[in-house]
Design an enzyme around this catalytic site. Structure first.
Site, PDB file in Angstrom:
ATOM      1  CB  SER A  97      -0.865   0.037   1.252  1.00  0.00           C
ATOM      2  OG  SER A  97      -1.553  -1.165   1.432  1.00  0.00           O
ATOM      3  CE  LYS A 172      -4.583  -1.065   2.225  1.00  0.00           C
ATOM      4  NZ  LYS A 172      -5.155  -2.205   2.930  1.00  0.00           N
ATOM      5  CE  LYS A 240       1.948   2.160   4.684  1.00  0.00           C
ATOM      6  NZ  LYS A 240       1.317   1.212   3.801  1.00  0.00           N
TER       7      LYS A 240
HETATM    8  P1  NAD Z   1       5.852  -5.980   7.343  1.00  0.00           P
HETATM    9  O1  NAD Z   1       6.647  -4.845   7.860  1.00  0.00           O
HETATM   10  O2  NAD Z   1       5.434  -7.081   8.260  1.00  0.00           O
HETATM   11  O3  NAD Z   1       6.618  -6.663   6.097  1.00  0.00           O
HETATM   12  C1  NAD Z   1       7.413  -5.974   5.180  1.00  0.00           C
HETATM   13  C2  NAD Z   1       8.563  -6.872   4.769  1.00  0.00           C
HETATM   14  O4  NAD Z   1       9.349  -6.181   3.797  1.00  0.00           O
HETATM   15  C3  NAD Z   1       9.506  -7.205   5.944  1.00  0.00           C
HETATM   16  O5  NAD Z   1       9.677  -8.598   6.041  1.00  0.00           O
HETATM   17  C4  NAD Z   1      10.810  -6.489   5.567  1.00  0.00           C
HETATM   18  O6  NAD Z   1      11.968  -7.170   6.001  1.00  0.00           O
HETATM   19  C5  NAD Z   1      10.718  -6.481   4.048  1.00  0.00           C
HETATM   20  N1  NAD Z   1      11.577  -5.489   3.432  1.00  0.00           N
HETATM   21  C6  NAD Z   1      11.658  -4.162   3.711  1.00  0.00           C
HETATM   22  N2  NAD Z   1      12.592  -3.578   2.932  1.00  0.00           N
HETATM   23  C7  NAD Z   1      13.116  -4.553   2.142  1.00  0.00           C
HETATM   24  C8  NAD Z   1      14.123  -4.597   1.146  1.00  0.00           C
HETATM   25  N3  NAD Z   1      14.797  -3.492   0.812  1.00  0.00           N
HETATM   26  N4  NAD Z   1      14.379  -5.779   0.542  1.00  0.00           N
HETATM   27  C9  NAD Z   1      13.722  -6.893   0.881  1.00  0.00           C
HETATM   28  N5  NAD Z   1      12.743  -6.931   1.833  1.00  0.00           N
HETATM   29  C10 NAD Z   1      12.454  -5.773   2.451  1.00  0.00           C
HETATM   30  O7  NAD Z   1       4.564  -5.310   6.667  1.00  0.00           O
HETATM   31  P2  NAD Z   1       3.154  -6.021   6.310  1.00  0.00           P
HETATM   32  O8  NAD Z   1       2.235  -5.872   7.455  1.00  0.00           O
HETATM   33  O9  NAD Z   1       3.411  -7.350   5.693  1.00  0.00           O
HETATM   34  O10 NAD Z   1       2.624  -4.983   5.207  1.00  0.00           O
HETATM   35  C11 NAD Z   1       3.152  -4.945   3.893  1.00  0.00           C
HETATM   36  C12 NAD Z   1       2.286  -3.982   3.070  1.00  0.00           C
HETATM   37  O11 NAD Z   1       0.942  -4.463   3.048  1.00  0.00           O
HETATM   38  C13 NAD Z   1       2.232  -2.557   3.659  1.00  0.00           C
HETATM   39  O12 NAD Z   1       2.206  -1.621   2.620  1.00  0.00           O
HETATM   40  C14 NAD Z   1       0.921  -2.560   4.437  1.00  0.00           C
HETATM   41  O13 NAD Z   1       0.376  -1.254   4.560  1.00  0.00           O
HETATM   42  C15 NAD Z   1       0.069  -3.471   3.566  1.00  0.00           C
HETATM   43  N6  NAD Z   1      -1.030  -4.157   4.261  1.00  0.00           N
HETATM   44  C16 NAD Z   1      -0.827  -4.715   5.502  1.00  0.00           C
HETATM   45  C17 NAD Z   1      -1.888  -5.349   6.143  1.00  0.00           C
HETATM   46  C18 NAD Z   1      -1.736  -5.955   7.529  1.00  0.00           C
HETATM   47  O14 NAD Z   1      -2.773  -6.265   8.147  1.00  0.00           O
HETATM   48  N7  NAD Z   1      -0.529  -6.150   8.031  1.00  0.00           N
HETATM   49  C19 NAD Z   1      -3.139  -5.435   5.512  1.00  0.00           C
HETATM   50  C20 NAD Z   1      -3.294  -4.912   4.236  1.00  0.00           C
HETATM   51  C21 NAD Z   1      -2.229  -4.270   3.617  1.00  0.00           C
END
Ligand code: NAD
Length: 298
Positions: A97, A172, A240
């Protein structure tokens, strides 16, 4: 034979989504900064690479599931990033997102290298990522959307093309405004009921089948009653999204006062070190002021 998928970002959402693709029979190349997450997905059959460039060299479709716009820019446009390894014809599906204007900016760079990009953020949180029942909102070219739709439906139970590139993320933002308001409404109402001496669990049972009932109420009220604020979706990620919504509104000259109010509440909690709590932790904003706790009484 199905195409090989590169999956970058194996966090709360990305890890179960990647596992569902493996379960559906896709070959998966993965990378993440967190080795434990990589190991877990490799144990389910994925192949690990040290960076996004090498993932891209070995894949035909690339999925990114990263926290925010700067992370997506780094992974796709940066050093050892997707663009350095990507073959012409590759479809990049960013499921993070992020700011819709950044999706548009990245798509231009992907196109210069002969690739295609869709923005395809999701809604439903960790439980639906695990079940493979996410709602997926997509922006980009219809033909490319149709090429990846079956794959998307291994992670979600709906995938809707909303419009051109960036539209998925605009959709979104709308989703996140509605979720934030549902949570804030729940918190305000349940703290009021508790302060009036009424059992919040009984209030929940009494209203959940009526017009105030919602997916948010069903998912978040049990967490509040159990005092479980483990994410799920972190307050800092919702900040964010609401910041991105404020920027989108400003760009078209619109005021979104309710969003602004909830953003300030979330920022206040983040300032107190609660940004890593689930967003239902917004209840603390009211509880701290009112000196009550919304919890199971029996
Ligand atoms: P998270 O922080 O748990 O996961 C993000 C992952 O990206 C981490 O494992 C991190 O190590 C990895 N990462 C970051 N920089 C990196 C890089 N340079 N190279 C490789 N890997 C890298 O976040 P999340 O909760 O999984 O959310 C991910 C996206 O989905 C966000 O944009 C969030 O807003 C969206 N989202 C989350 C949810 C939720 O309930 N958690 C629901 C819908 C949407």
């Amino acid at each position: 034979m199905s195409k090989t998928i590169g999956f970058i970002g194996l966090g709360i959402m990305g890890k179960p989504m990647a596992k569902n693709l493996l379960k559906a029979g896709y070959s998966l190349n993965v990378c993440d900064l967190v080795q434990a997450a990589v190991d877990e997905v490799v144990a389910c059959g994925a192949k690990a690479y040290p960076n996004a460039k090498e993932v891209a060299q070995n894949s035909e479709i690339i999925i990114t599931m990263l926290p925010n716009s700067p992370h997506v820019k780094t992974v796709i446009l940066g050093e050892n990033g997707v663009l350095e390894g990507m073959k012409p014809g590759t479809i990049v599906v960013d499921m993070s997102s992020i700011d819709p204007t950044v999706s548009i900016e990245i798509e231009k760079e992907v196109a210069k290298k002969g690739g295609f990009m869709l923005d395809a953020p999701v809604s439903g949180g960790e439980p639906k990522a695990i079940d493979g029942t996410l709602s997926i909102m997509v922006g980009g070219d219809e033909e490319k959307f149709n090429e990846v739709k079956d794959m998307l439906l291994k992670m979600g139970d709906s995938a809707v093309l909303v419009g051109k590139i960036g539209s998925g993320n605009t959709c979104k933002l709308a989703n996140q405004i509605i979720v934030a308001m549902n949570i804030a409404g729940m918190c305000e109402a349940m703290v009021l009921a508790t302060k009036c001496g009424v059992d919040p669990e009984r209030v929940f049972q009494a209203i959940k089948g009526g017009l105030a009932g919602s997916t948010v109420l069903n998912a978040k009220m049990p967490m509040v009653l159990e005092r479980n604020f483990n994410p799920g979706f972190r307050i800092e990620l919702h900040i964010k999204d609401l910041n991105n919504a404020m920027a989108a509104a400003k760009a078209v000259g619109m005021e979104i006062p309710l969003t602004g109010e909830i953003l300030e509440m979330m920022k206040a909690l983040d300032g107190k070190g609660e940004g890593k709590n689930d967003h239902c932790g917004l209840i603390h904003y009211y509880e701290d002021k009112e000196g009550v706790e919304v919890k199971r009484l029996s």
